[in-house]
Design an enzyme around this catalytic site. Structure first.
Site, short mmCIF file in Angstrom:
data_model
loop_
_atom_site.label_atom_id
_atom_site.label_comp_id
_atom_site.label_asym_id
_atom_site.label_seq_id
_atom_site.Cartn_x
_atom_site.Cartn_y
_atom_site.Cartn_z
CD GLU A 36 -2.79 1.24 2.40
OE1 GLU A 36 -2.74 0.36 3.29
OE2 GLU A 36 -3.56 2.22 2.43
NE ARG A 261 3.85 -7.73 10.81
CZ ARG A 261 3.15 -7.11 9.86
NH1 ARG A 261 2.12 -7.68 9.29
NH2 ARG A 261 3.46 -5.89 9.48
CE LYS A 271 2.92 0.14 4.99
NZ LYS A 271 2.53 0.00 3.57
P1 ATP Z 1 2.36 -2.22 8.11
O1 ATP Z 1 1.66 -3.09 9.09
O2 ATP Z 1 3.78 -1.93 8.45
O3 ATP Z 1 1.61 -1.00 7.72
P2 ATP Z 1 1.36 -3.55 5.87
O4 ATP Z 1 1.19 -5.01 5.88
O5 ATP Z 1 0.13 -2.78 6.04
O6 ATP Z 1 2.51 -3.13 6.85
P3 ATP Z 1 1.64 -3.37 3.07
O7 ATP Z 1 2.15 -2.27 2.24
O8 ATP Z 1 0.21 -3.69 2.99
O9 ATP Z 1 2.05 -3.05 4.56
O10 ATP Z 1 2.51 -4.68 2.86
C1 ATP Z 1 2.83 -5.19 1.60
C2 ATP Z 1 3.19 -6.64 1.76
O11 ATP Z 1 4.30 -6.77 2.63
C3 ATP Z 1 2.05 -7.45 2.35
O12 ATP Z 1 1.95 -8.65 1.61
C4 ATP Z 1 2.49 -7.70 3.75
O13 ATP Z 1 1.98 -8.91 4.22
C5 ATP Z 1 4.02 -7.70 3.64
N1 ATP Z 1 4.63 -7.29 4.89
C6 ATP Z 1 4.40 -6.16 5.58
N2 ATP Z 1 5.09 -6.13 6.73
C7 ATP Z 1 5.80 -7.29 6.77
C8 ATP Z 1 6.73 -7.88 7.71
N3 ATP Z 1 7.05 -7.25 8.84
N4 ATP Z 1 7.25 -9.08 7.41
C9 ATP Z 1 6.94 -9.70 6.27
N5 ATP Z 1 6.09 -9.23 5.35
C10 ATP Z 1 5.52 -8.02 5.59
MG MG Z 2 -1.46 -3.73 4.58
#
Ligand code: ATP
Ligand code: MG
Length: 559
Positions: A36, A261, A271
């Protein structure tokens, strides 16, 4: 991308992919990385990127970069650009397969209409608070909305008018009609669309209703022909909904698989929290070298190779755990040990005068560029009567087991001569401002000629060296799990940044390219800052010190 030397350990996702190819469930491998654009990528994302792109590469498939841009209020083009830059920097390539969920808004809308027609979606007038209240809990079934039984005709009309912008934000939603008593809360009539009269960074004002993540994600996967949709564990409970939507629409059905994760010690990774640090000025930006973002790590001096190596070592598992940041540091240290050119730099200079060295004489001494790489060759380092050494390398009186310089004691000057301390000059307050010594002309190159000289210290020539600013970094947080503290900002490490402005480095470093990396002997690995320069020119960031704390942890844990 360069070849990986180590053999890759298998994991349950690779096993699942192999099985799907063997059974013919899928003919090839198509994955996607779906960020995102509401922030910069962090080291956790690197784990997902390495998995998504890595599997596609391994099985001769492809990996898409798809922006999950369904929430315009928090998203921007700046983030889109930064994400593309970071994925490329890590060494991965999506080729022609750059997509945006927003490209599918019309298709998603049409599919929503299809579900309404089939009696499987309805327009609800409950407020967000009421929707939450009606949802029930894990132990109590939910309550059906009074609007759930609207006719198809009425729903079609209302949904159309939602899209046209006739209703204010938050007054209506479109919901899937599933089961308000379902054990899985995600199946209790999930919201598919909400009204948000917000301009979108790509679609502008074309839309005022935006799809929810669950409604957008699986359908986007389906449109793109993704085979394996890999995501983190928090989506496990969403999988039944992912499957429900695809089945209800009767369209191509990818397979979602979840993995744990990455959690890294001494930092935060959400984020939202990283954004707080940036917005409140607690760091200098998303690319502050203390941040766990890829932009921050890059500026700090991390290499893409080290990060990919780290991602491989932590592996892919189904259970959440906390990885020690010392492992990440270990990976970059290993990589830089192989590649970084050695230089001498004095971070906290102390004047050393060699009394018996002729005034005005300069020698060019040969120094090894990288003992790990014979092709890296040697360079000449100027040596003269007045040098700079580290303040730490002189003590009067010397503490026990101190093998560096102190009155009457001999040390080796790296690549140069053995010197013997003959005295010191102190200021009015008694602080040492200058160390005096004599050198042994016959000891050039370090030949001790039979005597015991325990210490070797580094130095630079005072008049030939170049001034530099050096920034030393430590963990951003002082505790291993800042996320578990009530106020994560209260455990920020107040000593995470130390700026040294009066450093002296070898003349060879003058004009060093931004982003270039060196090992400063006895100090650690440093990278020329790519954004800032000091009044004196160079700004160097310490990537990591030389002392490997990971090796110790590994030993203690009996790995
Ligand atoms: P955050 O919780 O930090 O906002 P998010 O999952 O909302 O992270 P996205 O931009 O939606 O952030 O993530 C893109 C991809 O990266 C998704 O498939 C998510 O599952 C993966 N991802 C995000 N954070 C991690 C992590 N700490 N370890 C492994 N994969 C991750
Ligand atoms: Mg997300």
């Amino acid at each position: 991308m360069s070849e990986e030397p180590r053999e890759k350990p298998s994991h349950f996702i690779r096993d699942a992919v192999v099985e799907d190819l063997q059974t013919g469930r899928f003919k090839g491998v198509v994955t996607r990385f779906p960020p995102e654009p509401n922030g910069y990528l962090h080291i956790g994302h690197a784990k997902a990127i390495a998995l998504d792109f890595g599997l596609a590469l391994e099985f001769g498939g492809r990996c898409h970069l798809r922006f999950d841009d369904t929430n315009p209020a928090k998203e921007s083009q700046e983030y889109v650009d930064a994400i593309m830059c970071d994925v490329r920097w890590l060494g991965f390539d999506w080729g022609a397969h750059l997509y945006y969920a927003s490209d599918y808004f019309q298709q998603l809308y049409d599919w929503a209409v299809q579900l309404i027609r089939a009696g499987r979606a309805y327009v609800d007038d409950l407020s967000a608070d009421q929707v939450a209240e009606y949802r029930g809990t894990l132990t109590q079934p939910g309550k059906e909305s009074p609007y759930r039984s609207r006719s198809v005709v009425e729903n079609l009309d209302l949904f159309e008018r939602m899209r046209r912008g006739e209703f204010p934000d938050g007054t209506k939603t479109l919901r899937a009609k599933i089961d308000m008593a379902a054990g899985n809360l995600n199946l209790r009539d999930p919201v598919m669309y909400r009204i948000r009269k917000t301009s979108h960074h790509r679609t502008g004002d074309a839309w005022c209703i935006y799809p929810m993540y669950d409604w957008a994600h699986g359908q986007s996967d389906s449109i793109e022909g993704v085979t394996h949709s890999l995501c983190t564990l928090e989506y496990e409970d969403h999988r039944p909904l992912y499957d429900w939507y695809l089945d209800a629409l009767g369209i191509y059905h990818p397979r979602q698989i979840e993995f744990a994760r990455l959690n890294l010690s001494h930092t935060v990774m959400s984020k939202r929290r990283l954004l707080t640090l940036v917005e409140e000025g607690l760091v200098s930006g998303w690319d502050d070298p203390r941040m766990p973002t890829l932009a921050g790590l890059r500026r700090r001096g991390y290499t893409p190779e080290a990060i990919r190596d780290f991602c491989e070592r932590i592996g892919i598992a189904k259970a959440d755990n906390l990885v020690d940041v010392a492992l990440l540091e270990h990976c970059v240290r290993e990589d830089l040990n192989r590649r970084a050119l050695r230089r001498m730099a004095v971070l906290r200079p102390l004047r050393l005068v060699i009394e018996n060295y002729p005034e005005g004489q300069v020698e060019e001494l040969e120094a090894v560029n990288n003992p790990e790489d014979s092709l890296a060759g040697t360079r000449k380092v100027p040596f003269s009567r007045v040098l700079c050494i580290e303040q730490d390398d002189f003590r009067d009186p010397p503490p026990p087991k101190y093998f560096r310089l102190s009155p009457g004691v001999e040390v080796r000057l790296r690549y140069a001569y053995i010197v013997k301390c003959t005295g010191v000059v102190r200021d009015a307050a008694g602080a040492v401002t200058e160390v005096r010594c004599t050198y042994d002309p016959a000891s050039r190159g370090g030949d001790a000629r039979g005597r015991k000289v325990k210490g070797t210290i580094h130095w630079v020539s005072a008049s030939h060296s170049v001034r530099a600013e050096v920034r030393l970094y430590d963990n951003l947080f002082s505790v291993p799990k800042p996320d578990e503290v009530e106020d994560f900002k209260s455990v920020l490490n107040r000593h995470s940044l130390e700026v040294l402005t009066g450093c002296r480095v070898e003349p060879f470093l003058a004009g060093a390219e931004p982003g270039s990396r060196y090992q400063f002997e006895r100090q650690g690995y440093f990278c020329v800052d790519s954004l800032e320069s000091s009044p004196s020119g160079l700004v160097l960031n310490r990537t990591v010190g030389l002392r490997d704390t990971w090796a110790k942890i590994e030993k203690a844990e009996g790995h």
